[in-house]
Design a protein around this motif. Sequence first.
Motif, PDB file in Angstrom:
ATOM      1  N   GLU A 196       8.071 120.452  -2.665  1.00  0.00           N
ATOM      2  CA  GLU A 196       6.753 120.328  -2.056  1.00  0.00           C
ATOM      3  C   GLU A 196       5.837 119.570  -3.011  1.00  0.00           C
ATOM      4  OE1 GLU A 196       3.356 119.984  -0.376  1.00  0.00           O
ATOM      5  OE2 GLU A 196       5.139 120.593   0.754  1.00  0.00           O
ATOM      6  N   PRO A 197       5.431 118.347  -2.648  1.00  0.00           N
ATOM      7  CA  PRO A 197       4.602 117.541  -3.547  1.00  0.00           C
ATOM      8  C   PRO A 197       3.319 118.230  -3.996  1.00  0.00           C
ATOM      9  CG  PRO A 197       5.478 116.163  -1.810  1.00  0.00           C
ATOM     10  CD  PRO A 197       5.842 117.578  -1.457  1.00  0.00           C
TER      11      PRO A 197
ATOM     12  N   PHE B 140       8.887 118.601 -11.734  1.00  0.00           N
ATOM     13  CA  PHE B 140       7.751 117.795 -11.329  1.00  0.00           C
ATOM     14  C   PHE B 140       7.703 116.492 -12.133  1.00  0.00           C
ATOM     15  CE2 PHE B 140       5.229 121.946 -10.434  1.00  0.00           C
ATOM     16  CZ  PHE B 140       5.825 122.055  -9.184  1.00  0.00           C
TER      17      PHE B 140
ATOM     18  N   THR C 281       5.074 116.528   3.189  1.00  0.00           N
ATOM     19  CA  THR C 281       4.618 117.862   2.832  1.00  0.00           C
ATOM     20  C   THR C 281       4.915 118.859   3.935  1.00  0.00           C
ATOM     21  OG1 THR C 281       2.639 119.173   2.285  1.00  0.00           O
ATOM     22  CG2 THR C 281       2.313 117.284   3.734  1.00  0.00           C
TER      23      THR C 281
ATOM     24  N   GLY D 195       9.641 115.901  -2.334  1.00  0.00           N
ATOM     25  CA  GLY D 195      10.038 117.013  -3.180  1.00  0.00           C
ATOM     26  C   GLY D 195      11.290 117.643  -2.613  1.00  0.00           C
TER      27      GLY D 195
ATOM     28  N   GLY E  88       7.735 116.369  -6.483  1.00  0.00           N
ATOM     29  CA  GLY E  88       7.810 117.829  -6.466  1.00  0.00           C
ATOM     30  C   GLY E  88       9.122 118.370  -6.999  1.00  0.00           C
TER      31      GLY E  88
ATOM     32  N   ALA F   6       2.755 121.192  -4.635  1.00  0.00           N
ATOM     33  CA  ALA F   6       2.967 122.227  -5.651  1.00  0.00           C
ATOM     34  C   ALA F   6       2.773 121.650  -7.047  1.00  0.00           C
ATOM     35  CB  ALA F   6       4.369 122.826  -5.512  1.00  0.00           C
ATOM     36  N   ASN F   7       2.885 120.329  -7.160  1.00  0.00           N
ATOM     37  CA  ASN F   7       2.668 119.652  -8.437  1.00  0.00           C
ATOM     38  C   ASN F   7       1.159 119.602  -8.706  1.00  0.00           C
ATOM     39  OD1 ASN F   7       2.280 117.701 -10.493  1.00  0.00           O
ATOM     40  ND2 ASN F   7       4.109 116.565  -9.888  1.00  0.00           N
TER      41      ASN F   7
ATOM     42  N   MET G 181      -0.679 116.221  -8.347  1.00  0.00           N
ATOM     43  CA  MET G 181      -0.378 115.407  -7.174  1.00  0.00           C
ATOM     44  C   MET G 181      -1.543 114.536  -6.747  1.00  0.00           C
ATOM     45  SD  MET G 181       1.918 114.502  -5.063  1.00  0.00           S
ATOM     46  CE  MET G 181       1.393 112.941  -4.372  1.00  0.00           C
TER      47      MET G 181
ATOM     48  N   CYS H 107      10.002 124.202  -4.339  1.00  0.00           N
ATOM     49  CA  CYS H 107       9.274 124.285  -3.076  1.00  0.00           C
ATOM     50  C   CYS H 107       8.851 125.720  -2.831  1.00  0.00           C
ATOM     51  CB  CYS H 107      10.160 123.791  -1.924  1.00  0.00           C
ATOM     52  SG  CYS H 107       9.283 123.669  -0.339  1.00  0.00           S
TER      53      CYS H 107
END
Length: 316
Positions: free
Chosen positions: A84-85, A57, A108, A82, A33, A87-88, A91, A37
């Motif tokens: 925030e993972p 990312f 997360t 991240g 991420g 958000a990729n 993922m 975030c």
Amino acid sequence: MDMTVSKTKTNSVGDDTPFVHTTKLDTLWFQVGGTLCNLRCHHCFISCSPENDKFGFLSLETCEQNLRESVPLGVKEFYFTGGEPFANPEMCDILEKALEYGAATVLTNATILRDKTLDRLEAMNEGSTHSLELRVSLDGYTAEMNDPIRGDGTFDKAMEGVRELVKRGFSPILTITRTWSGDDNVVLAGFRQMLGGIGYEEPRLKILPVLKMGAEVERTEGYGEEARLTTAMMAEYDQSQLVCSSARLVTDKGIWVCPILLDAPDARVSDTLSQAIGDFPLNHQACYTCWQFGAICSNASTGAAGITKNNCCGKG
């Protein structure tokens, strides 16, 4: 695995700085991420936010390349962080690929887990021969305790994410940063009661120490000069408790020694994973926190000098 602490080296890092010598890896982290975030937590040690694009990312292609390279190095477990993972946008594709190679854990805040994502996670969990863990960051068992740290409305959003994960058969590990004063057992009891109310009867909880870096410096304070490791401090220490002894971190800017030192330029160890094994000086102040508490980054329980300081992330 040879993970011995090297003797003191005389160079620019100081005459009494211990080194970790790593010859083989068992864990690989992905800064999937970046530093982006959807939240802006006041204790975040790398100051992640919607605007922080210092690290971007990771692509599916980059992750897959490093997954392949990790196998001959001995890696069997993967962590995704991240930012925030989720958000990729890639993922779930990345996670499906990782589960072909070994066990995977995603860190997360659980506030942006959409139905489509949850459905794919459930399918992965049911279909993979390797384990899939979700670690959810939540810093209070009420909105009044959590939201001053993580932002208004984050408690309700995160709890909705936890409910959905439990409903789909997951037992998420809740990681709680110690931002309170007082008895940890009171806080843990509050979490257990709250989680029991949503049907999570045997919650897995892990208390984390504060890392006095990034946004935390503004919230409280930074490290004092006394927070330094010496060779003597490492003499009888089980250094397998340190993530740098057997892991590395993949970023979009190269390989870092660990996920905690992302803001430290000298923590970048190489361009590629195959070049990332070797000596690393424990000269950062965050190394002192890792030494003090142990196993900060892993899913395991944490402790220091043989004394358990944090609740085990196992059931109960």
